[in-house]
Design a protein around this motif. Sequence first.
Motif, PDB file in Angstrom:
ATOM      1  N   MET A   1      -7.200   8.554   7.433  1.00  0.00           N
ATOM      2  CA  MET A   1      -5.921   7.931   7.113  1.00  0.00           C
ATOM      3  C   MET A   1      -5.421   7.206   8.362  1.00  0.00           C
ATOM      4  O   MET A   1      -5.554   7.728   9.474  1.00  0.00           O
ATOM      5  CB  MET A   1      -4.925   9.018   6.691  1.00  0.00           C
ATOM      6  CG  MET A   1      -3.489   8.578   6.520  1.00  0.00           C
ATOM      7  SD  MET A   1      -2.447   9.968   5.953  1.00  0.00           S
ATOM      8  CE  MET A   1      -2.581  11.105   7.345  1.00  0.00           C
TER       9      MET A   1
ATOM     10  N   ALA B   1      -8.845   3.745   3.964  1.00  0.00           N
ATOM     11  CA  ALA B   1      -8.299   5.104   3.890  1.00  0.00           C
ATOM     12  C   ALA B   1      -8.539   5.751   2.534  1.00  0.00           C
ATOM     13  O   ALA B   1      -8.316   6.956   2.384  1.00  0.00           O
ATOM     14  CB  ALA B   1      -6.800   5.081   4.198  1.00  0.00           C
ATOM     15  N   ASP B   2      -8.984   4.988   1.562  1.00  0.00           N
ATOM     16  CA  ASP B   2      -9.293   5.562   0.250  1.00  0.00           C
ATOM     17  C   ASP B   2     -10.711   6.120   0.180  1.00  0.00           C
ATOM     18  O   ASP B   2     -11.069   6.802  -0.780  1.00  0.00           O
ATOM     19  CB  ASP B   2      -9.098   4.514  -0.847  1.00  0.00           C
ATOM     20  CG  ASP B   2      -7.637   4.148  -1.048  1.00  0.00           C
ATOM     21  OD1 ASP B   2      -6.775   5.016  -0.813  1.00  0.00           O
ATOM     22  OD2 ASP B   2      -7.358   2.992  -1.424  1.00  0.00           O
TER      23      ASP B   2
ATOM     24  N   LEU C   1      -6.103  -1.148   4.447  1.00  0.00           N
ATOM     25  CA  LEU C   1      -5.711   0.153   3.914  1.00  0.00           C
ATOM     26  C   LEU C   1      -6.749   0.727   2.955  1.00  0.00           C
ATOM     27  O   LEU C   1      -6.804   1.946   2.761  1.00  0.00           O
ATOM     28  CB  LEU C   1      -4.360   0.037   3.203  1.00  0.00           C
ATOM     29  CG  LEU C   1      -3.145  -0.176   4.100  1.00  0.00           C
ATOM     30  CD1 LEU C   1      -1.877  -0.271   3.248  1.00  0.00           C
ATOM     31  CD2 LEU C   1      -3.006   0.928   5.121  1.00  0.00           C
TER      32      LEU C   1
ATOM     33  N   GLN D   1      -2.102   6.148   2.576  1.00  0.00           N
ATOM     34  CA  GLN D   1      -3.150   5.384   3.265  1.00  0.00           C
ATOM     35  C   GLN D   1      -2.771   5.157   4.725  1.00  0.00           C
ATOM     36  O   GLN D   1      -3.637   5.103   5.602  1.00  0.00           O
ATOM     37  CB  GLN D   1      -3.355   4.040   2.569  1.00  0.00           C
ATOM     38  CG  GLN D   1      -3.856   4.152   1.134  1.00  0.00           C
ATOM     39  CD  GLN D   1      -3.659   2.858   0.367  1.00  0.00           C
ATOM     40  OE1 GLN D   1      -2.554   2.298   0.355  1.00  0.00           O
ATOM     41  NE2 GLN D   1      -4.716   2.387  -0.272  1.00  0.00           N
TER      42      GLN D   1
ATOM     43  N   GLY E   1       0.821  -1.192   0.000  1.00  0.00           N
ATOM     44  CA  GLY E   1       0.000   0.000   0.000  1.00  0.00           C
ATOM     45  C   GLY E   1       0.859   1.246   0.000  1.00  0.00           C
ATOM     46  O   GLY E   1       2.090   1.173  -0.088  1.00  0.00           O
TER      47      GLY E   1
END
Length: 306
Positions: free
Chosen positions: A204, A255-256, A252, A170, A145
């Motif tokens: 994040m 976090a997007d 991860l 991320q 990531g």
Amino acid sequence: MTRTSLPLCIACAQIAPRVGEVDYNRQLCNAAIAHAAQQGAELVVLPELAQSGYAFHDLDEALESAEGLYDQTVMGWFELARQHDIIVVGGLCERLSAVEVANSVVLVDPRGWLTCYRKAHLWDREKLIFTPGDQPPPIVHTAKGRIGLVICYDLELPEWVRLAALGGAQLLCAPVNWPDLGRPEGERPAEIVRVQAGAAVNRMFIAACDRHGHERGIDWVGGSTIVDADGFPLAGASSLPEAQLLVTDIDLAEADDKWISDHNHVHQDRRPELYGGVCGTSTQSAHPPWAHCSRTGYSPPPHHRQ
């Protein structure tokens, strides 16, 4: 819409380096990396200046402990990264020249990549010893990531954390050495609260790895913490001034997703055209808002007077 999962097992290794004892610190770090790998971690974060210790008397002493990026400590981390297929993030006193050192962090990727970030915002007496970095937080595109790097006091500058988030991080990894400066009874360390805030306002993950031990009159918070994209602690998040290894699984991909309601996106809702003052260029008019109130007899509070 189905979201792709990006699972990652991460660890923070809270250890107690000894200032100036590079051989001891090297062994301590290597043991912590191996231990994290045994616990299933795919990424491990070590504290700030884990290679050298923190409380140098002066620049000359720091130069004695400094190493280059391809000297024994980082090369040892490379070997362990390859051996255990683990990403290593750790702090070191980096030799820049015969008369300059930096407070640096490296990310060592098992595929052979090395990324270095030099602390841009120096804390207290660090300004007497280290040369500050002049580059933004790097965002490293690893096989696991997108990983951002900052160091300790950098976390307290919200613009810097935002910069890493806008760059696509991320997970933000932050080696730290948080001195225990005291706090009101019953309160959690403010450093941890700021980590939670930085994670929440940017959606994040943040992993901050502190140290413990007593070093030249300094005690440490021992506040290593791993925080999710909503700002909630997944591991740590308390003062525990002893050795500990925090290990947790994260996704991860979370976090997007920057949406926090049907109509609010933590980055798209920004209005940078109004924020010039944050960058040192004022957007205020010649007449501040309280000037209009003074016509009706209102007197602004003292901190507003110009």
